[in-house]
Design a protein around this motif. Structure first.
Motif, short mmCIF file in Angstrom:
data_model
loop_
_atom_site.label_atom_id
_atom_site.label_comp_id
_atom_site.label_asym_id
_atom_site.label_seq_id
_atom_site.Cartn_x
_atom_site.Cartn_y
_atom_site.Cartn_z
N TRP A 176 57.19 20.03 -35.10
CA TRP A 176 56.04 20.91 -35.04
C TRP A 176 54.76 20.21 -35.47
N GLY A 177 54.86 19.24 -36.35
CA GLY A 177 53.68 18.48 -36.77
C GLY A 177 53.02 17.73 -35.63
N GLU A 178 53.78 17.38 -34.59
CA GLU A 178 53.19 16.73 -33.41
C GLU A 178 52.28 17.68 -32.66
N VAL A 179 52.56 18.97 -32.75
CA VAL A 179 51.72 19.98 -32.12
C VAL A 179 50.44 20.17 -32.94
N THR A 180 50.61 20.45 -34.21
CA THR A 180 49.43 20.72 -35.05
C THR A 180 48.55 19.48 -35.21
N GLY A 181 49.13 18.30 -35.04
CA GLY A 181 48.37 17.07 -35.21
C GLY A 181 47.74 16.55 -33.93
N LEU A 182 47.92 17.24 -32.81
CA LEU A 182 47.35 16.78 -31.54
C LEU A 182 45.83 16.89 -31.58
N THR A 183 45.14 15.79 -31.32
CA THR A 183 43.68 15.78 -31.36
C THR A 183 43.04 15.61 -29.98
N PHE A 184 43.83 15.16 -29.01
CA PHE A 184 43.31 15.04 -27.64
C PHE A 184 44.37 15.51 -26.66
N PRO A 185 44.00 16.46 -25.81
CA PRO A 185 42.72 17.14 -25.68
C PRO A 185 42.36 17.93 -26.94
N ALA A 186 41.09 18.25 -27.08
CA ALA A 186 40.60 18.90 -28.29
C ALA A 186 40.73 20.42 -28.18
N PHE A 187 41.97 20.89 -28.15
CA PHE A 187 42.21 22.34 -28.10
C PHE A 187 41.93 22.97 -29.46
N ASP A 188 41.58 24.26 -29.44
CA ASP A 188 41.25 24.94 -30.68
C ASP A 188 42.36 25.82 -31.23
N ASN A 189 43.55 25.80 -30.60
CA ASN A 189 44.67 26.54 -31.17
C ASN A 189 45.99 25.88 -30.79
N ASN A 190 47.02 26.22 -31.53
CA ASN A 190 48.30 25.51 -31.40
C ASN A 190 49.10 25.90 -30.17
N ILE A 191 48.87 27.07 -29.62
CA ILE A 191 49.62 27.41 -28.41
C ILE A 191 49.15 26.55 -27.24
N LEU A 192 47.86 26.28 -27.16
CA LEU A 192 47.35 25.38 -26.12
C LEU A 192 47.91 23.98 -26.32
N ARG A 193 47.94 23.52 -27.57
CA ARG A 193 48.51 22.20 -27.86
C ARG A 193 49.99 22.15 -27.49
N LEU A 194 50.72 23.19 -27.84
CA LEU A 194 52.15 23.25 -27.54
C LEU A 194 52.41 23.18 -26.04
N PHE A 195 51.72 24.01 -25.27
CA PHE A 195 51.98 24.07 -23.84
C PHE A 195 51.55 22.78 -23.15
N TRP A 196 50.46 22.18 -23.60
CA TRP A 196 50.03 20.91 -23.01
C TRP A 196 51.08 19.83 -23.26
N LEU A 197 51.62 19.77 -24.48
CA LEU A 197 52.64 18.78 -24.79
C LEU A 197 53.92 19.02 -23.98
N CYS A 198 54.33 20.27 -23.85
CA CYS A 198 55.53 20.57 -23.06
C CYS A 198 55.35 20.14 -21.61
N TYR A 199 54.18 20.42 -21.06
CA TYR A 199 53.87 20.02 -19.68
C TYR A 199 53.89 18.50 -19.52
N GLN A 200 53.19 17.81 -20.42
CA GLN A 200 53.07 16.36 -20.29
C GLN A 200 54.40 15.65 -20.50
N ARG A 201 55.14 16.05 -21.54
CA ARG A 201 56.35 15.30 -21.87
C ARG A 201 57.49 15.57 -20.89
N ALA A 202 57.55 16.75 -20.31
CA ALA A 202 58.58 17.01 -19.29
C ALA A 202 58.41 16.05 -18.13
N GLN A 203 57.15 15.71 -17.80
CA GLN A 203 56.89 14.75 -16.72
C GLN A 203 57.06 13.31 -17.19
N ASN A 204 56.44 12.98 -18.32
CA ASN A 204 56.45 11.60 -18.78
C ASN A 204 57.85 11.09 -19.10
#
Length: 286
Positions: free
Chosen positions: A239-267
């Motif tokens: 969970w710290g990887e979500v809260t510690g995400l600085t780029f993109p500069a999202f202002d809440n953790n749900i945006l960070r979470l969904f962006w990470l899920c999207y990116q890592r499923a592909q990468n």
């Protein structure tokens, strides 16, 4: 048939459909689909009462892939409940929209209930359906991107995240990206594929490739892989990887979470139809 009309894309021979990479269909000789033992993903609750979700299965019995879509939607419902519901309140912030009450009017009513009765200010809106360019079939009725724009404009103080699991789903992020002026309360739009490609059920082997996580994903490729990543990132260990995400500069953790899920499923090369060139997930955020 949708609205009593046979779509033009269906007026083709079976061979023509097989040769078209934008068509959601498969050759049994080339693609192996193994049904794993069904399991719920162990997503951990991370958000509270201002968050909610409307999870829509637009398919009806008798349509192709109804079973796969129904199970994928059920998994998404379960994941959203684990994210947003708490035992202490006893309130359900997740709307399960499926046949027979799965028409666009039912979706609108589900959103209204969350906003007016449960005072939700952030809504995840997930659709799994058959689709074409900037439209999908929701309960047998054509539903257009422009209609969704109007619906979200009705709730201008509510922030939306849109997840689209349909053929040609990338046309929805494209539509909202190209709006002028932009729709300010749409914070993120994710589609399982591009505007010119299909979306696919779970593949385990295709084109000489074997799905990396074939024993874990199930029913529908992108949705399942997205939820596997959600299980990973909501765990205490990550969970710290979500809260510690600085780029993109999202202002809440749900945006960070969904962006990470999207990116890592592909990468991590988890989406087999993407690896074979059949599917290309898309994302838009202002």
């Amino acid at each position: 048939m949708v609205n009593g009309v046979k779509p033009a894309s269906m007026n083709r021979t079976f061979q023509e459909m097989l040769e078209d990479l934008s068509t959601t269909i498969y050759k049994p000789i080339e693609f192996a689909i193994i049904r794993p033992e069904f399991r719920w993903y162990d997503v951990v609750q991370r958000f509270y009462r201002t968050y909610g979700a409307v999870v829509v299965n637009g398919l009806t019995p008798g349509e192709s892939l109804y079973t796969e879509a129904s199970n994928a939607q059920a998994m998404m419902v379960d994941a959203m409940k684990k994210l947003f519901n708490t035992a202490t309140t006893g309130i359900n912030y997740v709307q399960d929209v499926k046949y027979p009450n799965n028409k666009p009017a039912n979706v609108a009513a589900a959103i209204n209930d969350l906003v007016e009765n449960k005072k939700v200010t952030h809504i995840v809106l997930y659709y799994i359906a058959h689709g074409n360019i900037e439209l999908m079939s929701v309960g047998g009725i054509y539903f257009y991107a422009s209609q969704l724009k109007t619906l979200m404009e009705t709730y201008s103080t509510v922030k939306f995240i849109l997840l689209v699991e349909t053929c040609h789903g990338g046309s929805w992020p494209d539509y909202f990206r190209n709006l002028s002026p932009r729709l300010l309360n749409l914070r993120l739009a994710i589609a399982s594929t591009s505007r010119n490609q299909g979306a696919y059920p779970d593949w385990d082997e295709a084109g000489g490739l074997i799905d990396y996580n074939r024993f874990d994903d199930q029913w529908v490729e992108f949705t399942s892989d997205f939820l596997l990543k959600m299980e990973y990132y909501t765990s205490e260990a990550h969970w710290g990887e979500v809260t510690g995400l600085t780029f993109p500069a999202f202002d809440n953790n749900i945006l960070r979470l969904f962006w990470l899920c999207y990116q890592r499923a592909q990468n991590d090369s988890w989406i087999l139809p993407q690896n074979t060139g059949h599917q290309s997930p898309q994302i838009f955020y202002p």
